[in-house]
Design an enzyme around this catalytic site. Structure first.
Site, short mmCIF file in Angstrom:
data_model
loop_
_atom_site.label_atom_id
_atom_site.label_comp_id
_atom_site.label_asym_id
_atom_site.label_seq_id
_atom_site.Cartn_x
_atom_site.Cartn_y
_atom_site.Cartn_z
N SER A 186 41.22 120.97 92.96
CA SER A 186 42.41 121.49 93.63
C SER A 186 42.30 121.06 95.09
O SER A 186 41.30 121.35 95.75
CB SER A 186 42.44 123.01 93.48
OG SER A 186 43.28 123.55 94.46
N ASP A 204 46.19 132.14 100.19
CA ASP A 204 47.49 131.67 100.66
C ASP A 204 48.63 132.64 100.37
O ASP A 204 49.56 132.77 101.15
CB ASP A 204 47.79 130.28 100.08
CG ASP A 204 46.95 129.21 100.76
OD1 ASP A 204 46.51 129.45 101.90
OD2 ASP A 204 46.72 128.15 100.16
N1 ARG Z 1 39.80 128.13 101.00
C1 ARG Z 1 40.72 127.57 101.92
C2 ARG Z 1 41.57 128.64 102.54
O1 ARG Z 1 41.74 129.68 101.99
C3 ARG Z 1 41.57 126.48 101.31
C4 ARG Z 1 42.52 126.92 100.24
C5 ARG Z 1 43.23 125.80 99.54
N2 ARG Z 1 42.26 124.97 98.89
C6 ARG Z 1 42.46 124.14 97.88
N3 ARG Z 1 41.46 123.45 97.48
N4 ARG Z 1 43.62 124.03 97.30
O2 ARG Z 1 42.08 128.44 103.61
#
Ligand code: ARG
Length: 397
Positions: free
Chosen positions: A172, A123
């Site tokens: 998470s 992200d």
């Molecule tokens: N791995 C996924 C991505 O990079 C989701 C990331 C957020 N996942 C989370 N469990 N907070 O798009």
């Protein structure tokens, strides 16, 4: 007068602590922005929370419609699945949030923006790349990437500054209309089957209804417009499919994925609506697109999904691929009928006014118009190179 920073705010531990930390560390006036991209965001609650922690101003935006129209549906038209599995539910929401933050920075006259991402995830890449693609002059601060605090230390910081922390899950979790992402806890062992408590949107197939459910999804130029004959807006279609798919245990995904930063991670996704719509859309395309279009489009789709995953939404190539994909959707009008049953999803029917399936060509019964006598000579030419090569060089087995 202190400069302003626009902080992307989720209400979780890191972005809550960031409100205080940005003011303390950089002397900035903090304006938070929370964007609703999921089904059940409590935007008013987020506003109150941000103000109570010390934000000067808290902006909340219900961005679901924009998310569906400008991010989810283009990606649906591209059948985008990262590594063939992940519908990009988190990845698609980031460029939208980044755009809202950049717009807010312009409205508020802020030269700094901030997000709560850490150094190990995707992200941060998506936010940073989208922000500097939209405004290269903005300065980006990512507190959780900078402050070097462990989770325990972050909790202690929150306590010291009177920041209320919600009961946090061992997992998470990130949610958007296009799906729910879950990682951490027991899921970090890729050999361990995901515990039931990791799922929040989908019933265990074992407990799903013992009667199958049939759904008809109707598309207009690649966009879903009706469910079971009823015309609905995009947000309603996706929300309703998340409900019904979840009830039947459809859309669970267990993915070992390759992050942008070179780490393999294990994520569980629940994406009932995305799974249903992607399956229905592909079923309709199989009826109306030629073999060549389907084959070439698959290559474009894979690249498109990679660009989204890697945070390149605002890249020229993503836009150019979108233009190609849009032109393939001209005849993607019609419907697909699906059967949902105990975690299973099957296409059981499809039809379109532009269907290339011609009964008079396909039938083995009477009414057949196929030119049978054209086949033999066609095949002689079609297979000529193989025949010549076999004769001269032999079969190289
Ligand atoms: N791995 C996924 C991505 O990079 C989701 C990331 C957020 N996942 C989370 N469990 N907070 O798009």
């Amino acid at each position: 007068m202190a400069d302003k920073v626009i902080l992307s705010f989720s209400g979780g531990l890191d972005t809550s602590v960031a409100v205080k930390w940005l003011a303390q560390t950089y002397g900035l006036k903090v304006v938070t922005l929370a964007a609703g991209v999921g089904g059940k965001d409590d935007l008013q609650g987020l506003k109150e929370r941000a103000l109570s922690i010390g934000a000067e101003k808290a902006i909340v935006i219900d961005a679901r419609r924009e998310f569906i129209d400008h991010f989810i549906f283009p990606s649906l038209k591209a059948n985008a699945l990262y590594e063939g599995q992940y519908p990009l539910s988190t990845a698609l929401s980031r460029p939208l949030i980044a755009k809202l933050i950049v717009d807010a920075a312009h409205d508020e006259g802020a030269k700094v923006v901030a997000h709560g991402c850490t150094a190990k995830g995707n992200d941060q890449v998506r936010f940073d790349v989208a922000i500097f693609s939209l405004d290269p002059d903005l300065r980006i601060i990512a507190p959780a990437r900078e402050w070097g605090m462990t989770r325990q230390e972050t909790l202690a910081y929150a306590q010291k500054h009177g920041i209320p922390v919600a009961q946090s899950s061992i997992y998470s979790i990130d949610e958007s209309l296009w799906g729910r992402s879950v990682e951490c806890g027991a899921l970090e062992d890729p050999m361990v089957e995901s515990p039931e408590d990791a799922f929040g949107w989908t019933a265990s197939p074992k407990n799903a209804p013992s009667e199958p459910c049939y759904i008809e999804v109707e598309f207009d130029h690649g966009i879903p417009v009706k469910l079971d004959g009823q015309g609905l807006d995009g947000v309603s279609i996706v929300s309703q499919l998340n409900e019904v798919g979840g009830k039947h245990g459809v859309g669970r995904i267990d993915h070992i994925e390759d992050r942008v930063v070179g780490i393999k991670s294990r994520e569980i996704y629940e994406a009932p609506a995305a799974t249903i719509l992607l399956t229905a859309h592909r079923a309709l395309e199989s009826l109306v697109l030629s073999k060549d279009e389907l084959c070439f489009k698959r290559t474009a789709e894979e690249k498109y999904a990679d660009l989204i995953y890697n945070g390149r939404w605002f890249s020229a190539l993503r836009r150019e691929l979108s233009a190609f994909i849009d032109s393939t959707q001209e005849c993607v009008t019609g419907l697909a009928r699906l059967k949902l049953f105990k975690g299973n999803l099957q296409v059981v029917g499809r039809k379109s006014p532009y269907s290339l399936y011609r009964p008079e060509l396909a039938t083995y019964d009477k009414g057949d118009v196929f030119e049978h006598d054209a086949s033999e000579k066609f095949i002689r030419v079609f297979g000529l190179m193989d025949k010549t090569q076999a004769k001269i060089q032999g079969l190289n087995e």
